[in-house]
Design a protein around this motif. Structure first.
Motif, PDB file in Angstrom:
ATOM      1  N   GLY A   1       3.029   8.044 -12.103  1.00 54.81           N
ATOM      2  CA  GLY A   1       3.909   9.010 -11.452  1.00 54.81           C
ATOM      3  C   GLY A   1       5.258   8.377 -11.196  1.00 54.81           C
ATOM      4  N   GLU A   2       6.265   9.208 -10.937  1.00 53.08           N
ATOM      5  CA  GLU A   2       7.613   8.665 -10.785  1.00 53.08           C
ATOM      6  C   GLU A   2       7.705   7.685  -9.614  1.00 53.08           C
ATOM      7  N   ALA A   3       7.074   8.009  -8.495  1.00 54.17           N
ATOM      8  CA  ALA A   3       7.188   7.128  -7.330  1.00 54.17           C
ATOM      9  C   ALA A   3       6.429   5.812  -7.507  1.00 54.17           C
TER      10      ALA A   3
ATOM     11  N   GLN B   1      12.483   9.541 -16.507  1.00 54.96           N
ATOM     12  CA  GLN B   1      12.526  10.510 -17.615  1.00 54.96           C
ATOM     13  C   GLN B   1      11.150  10.858 -18.181  1.00 54.96           C
ATOM     14  N   PRO B   2      10.216   9.903 -18.370  1.00 62.28           N
ATOM     15  CA  PRO B   2       8.904  10.270 -18.919  1.00 62.28           C
ATOM     16  C   PRO B   2       8.132  11.268 -18.060  1.00 62.28           C
ATOM     17  N   PHE B   3       8.538  11.445 -16.813  1.00 59.59           N
ATOM     18  CA  PHE B   3       7.833  12.369 -15.923  1.00 59.59           C
ATOM     19  C   PHE B   3       8.532  13.718 -15.822  1.00 59.59           C
ATOM     20  N   GLY B   4       9.472  13.976 -16.739  1.00 53.88           N
ATOM     21  CA  GLY B   4      10.091  15.295 -16.824  1.00 53.88           C
ATOM     22  C   GLY B   4      11.438  15.418 -16.144  1.00 53.88           C
ATOM     23  N   PHE B   5      11.944  14.358 -15.551  1.00 56.87           N
ATOM     24  CA  PHE B   5      13.237  14.416 -14.886  1.00 56.87           C
ATOM     25  C   PHE B   5      14.362  14.403 -15.913  1.00 56.87           C
ATOM     26  N   THR B   6      15.446  15.101 -15.598  1.00 56.71           N
ATOM     27  CA  THR B   6      16.611  15.152 -16.468  1.00 56.71           C
ATOM     28  C   THR B   6      17.760  14.386 -15.827  1.00 56.71           C
ATOM     29  N   LYS B   7      18.810  14.142 -16.612  1.00 59.35           N
ATOM     30  CA  LYS B   7      19.975  13.455 -16.057  1.00 59.35           C
ATOM     31  C   LYS B   7      20.615  14.270 -14.934  1.00 59.35           C
ATOM     32  N   ALA B   8      20.511  15.598 -15.018  1.00 56.98           N
ATOM     33  CA  ALA B   8      21.071  16.452 -13.972  1.00 56.98           C
ATOM     34  C   ALA B   8      20.359  16.245 -12.643  1.00 56.98           C
TER      35      ALA B   8
ATOM     36  N   ARG C   1       0.857  -1.189   0.000  1.00 58.18           N
ATOM     37  CA  ARG C   1       0.000   0.000   0.000  1.00 58.18           C
ATOM     38  C   ARG C   1       0.891   1.237   0.000  1.00 58.18           C
ATOM     39  N   LEU C   2       0.718   2.081  -1.027  1.00 54.68           N
ATOM     40  CA  LEU C   2       1.532   3.279  -1.209  1.00 54.68           C
ATOM     41  C   LEU C   2       0.774   4.526  -0.774  1.00 54.68           C
ATOM     42  N   GLY C   3       1.334   5.273   0.144  1.00 54.90           N
ATOM     43  CA  GLY C   3       0.763   6.574   0.489  1.00 54.90           C
ATOM     44  C   GLY C   3       1.179   7.596  -0.554  1.00 54.90           C
ATOM     45  N   ILE C   4       0.210   8.200  -1.242  1.00 54.85           N
ATOM     46  CA  ILE C   4       0.487   9.204  -2.261  1.00 54.85           C
ATOM     47  C   ILE C   4      -0.366  10.440  -1.993  1.00 54.85           C
ATOM     48  N   ALA C   5       0.016  11.543  -2.631  1.00 53.06           N
ATOM     49  CA  ALA C   5      -0.679  12.813  -2.356  1.00 53.06           C
ATOM     50  C   ALA C   5      -1.339  13.408  -3.591  1.00 53.06           C
ATOM     51  N   GLY C   6      -1.550  12.627  -4.652  1.00 53.65           N
ATOM     52  CA  GLY C   6      -2.245  13.123  -5.837  1.00 53.65           C
ATOM     53  C   GLY C   6      -1.515  14.257  -6.521  1.00 53.65           C
ATOM     54  N   GLU C   7      -0.179  14.211  -6.555  1.00 53.54           N
ATOM     55  CA  GLU C   7       0.612  15.292  -7.134  1.00 53.54           C
ATOM     56  C   GLU C   7       1.332  14.809  -8.391  1.00 53.54           C
ATOM     57  N   ILE C   8       1.145  15.551  -9.484  1.00 58.38           N
ATOM     58  CA  ILE C   8       1.904  15.321 -10.698  1.00 58.38           C
ATOM     59  C   ILE C   8       3.265  15.983 -10.525  1.00 58.38           C
ATOM     60  N   PRO C   9       4.368  15.301 -10.853  1.00 56.12           N
ATOM     61  CA  PRO C   9       4.506  13.979 -11.475  1.00 56.12           C
ATOM     62  C   PRO C   9       4.853  12.895 -10.475  1.00 56.12           C
ATOM     63  N   PHE C  10       4.649  13.150  -9.192  1.00 59.47           N
ATOM     64  CA  PHE C  10       5.184  12.234  -8.184  1.00 59.47           C
ATOM     65  C   PHE C  10       4.307  11.022  -7.940  1.00 59.47           C
TER      66      PHE C  10
END
Length: 304
Positions: free
Chosen positions: A82-84, A284-291, A62-71
């Motif tokens: 989402g990324e998580a 990466q599909p959620f907007g994260f970069t290599k940096a 069971r994952l606790g999430i907060a309904g936030e894009i992109p997490f």
């Protein structure tokens, strides 16, 4: 979604539902999942915890999430993503747990909900902070992040960091529970002078409407939310000053303090994903970069 207060949490797709509908969608999905698995993991008494073994037996975490894009959020097709959550699917599958089930809550309720057994792990891109490290244990960060501002097109007040905003007496906003509240206070704002809005979408709206001069958030959320705005833009990422030193934050999964075995097993798989490059392919599909990939550890960010 962190922040010591965050959020940062904090992703963005622009053709997005409002936060209320996001949470409603997550709630609906969580209810459906709960119908298929009424057994809830309880507190572990064994040294290091026995939650991993129990999750393997149940076949679901069971994952606790907060309904936030992109997490962590529900997409237009009603699916948890989402990324998580996507990272959780991969790691828990490797740990022998085949399914993930969302449990929606407000960001500020994630740690209380975790410690009161409402879910098994926080999967919300939560920033690792010393204050939070007193309440939960974190995996090592799966990303690092700097701050950025949403400002009017052309950045008419020439705002590039918190010191600029204070010096020019900019009307300032950030999100509920965001780490950026503390960053702004440290720079010289009074907390009572900060406009607190629900999320980055509300922040964008406030800037576009001229109610504030600047909205502070993570570099990721600000750059994504302004993509289709004709009135606003995001600034270049910058490291806020914390105790007078540049601070780069990191977001991670959080576990109950008793569950060190689960946290340690999670970290083993996370390190494998980092080494192989698969972690970046997931995020990466959620907007994260290599940096924004990182070798920071929870111990470093907890201050220990």
């Amino acid at each position: 979604m962190a922040p010591p207060n965050r959020h940062v949490r904090h992703d963005e797709r622009i053709a997005r539902p409002a936060r209320r509908s996001l949470l409603a969608g997550v709630a609906a999905l969580g209810a459906l999942g709960a119908a298929g698995c009424s057994r809830v993991a309880t507190a572990s008494t064994a040294p290091g915890g026995d939650l991993l073994e129990r999750l393997r037996a149940q076949g679901v975490v069971r994952l606790g999430i907060a309904g936030e894009i992109p997490f962590g959020y529900i997409d237009k097709d009603g699916q948890l993503t989402g990324e998580a959550p996507e990272l959780a699917r991969v790691i828990f599958k490797r740990l022998g747990v085949d399914k993930v089930q969302p449990v929606p809550t407000e960001f500020g309720s994630l740690i209380p909900g975790l410690n009161s057994q409402q879910f098994d792990v926080v999967a919300a891109g939560m920033y690792v902070t010393p204050e939070r490290c007193e309440q939960v244990i974190f995996a090592d960060p799966d990303y690092q992040m700097m701050d950025a501002f949403i400002v009017r097109k052309g950045n008419p007040k020439d705002l590039h960091n918190y010191q600029d905003a204070v010096k020019k007496k900019a009307r300032f906003a950030t999100g509920t529970g965001y780490a950026q509240i503390q960053h702004a206070v440290e720079a010289g704002y009074k907390e009572g002078d900060i406009l607190i809005v629900p999320d980055q979408v509300a922040g964008l709206n406030a800037v576009e409407a001229g109610r504030v001069d600047v909205f502070a958030g993570t570099a990721l959320t600000t750059r994504e939310v302004v993509k289709k705005s004709a009135k606003a833009e995001s600034t270049k990422p910058f490291a806020p000053l914390v105790d007078g030193k540049p601070q780069v934050d990191g977001g991670a999964f959080a576990f109950r303090p008793t569950e060190t075995k689960l946290r340690d097993a999670f970290n083993v798989e996370l390190r494998k994903l980092k080494k192989s490059g698969e972690l970046f392919r997931i995020l990466q599909p959620f907007g994260f970069t290599k940096a924004e990939m990182t070798d920071l550890t929870a111990k470093e960010l907890c201050g220990g």
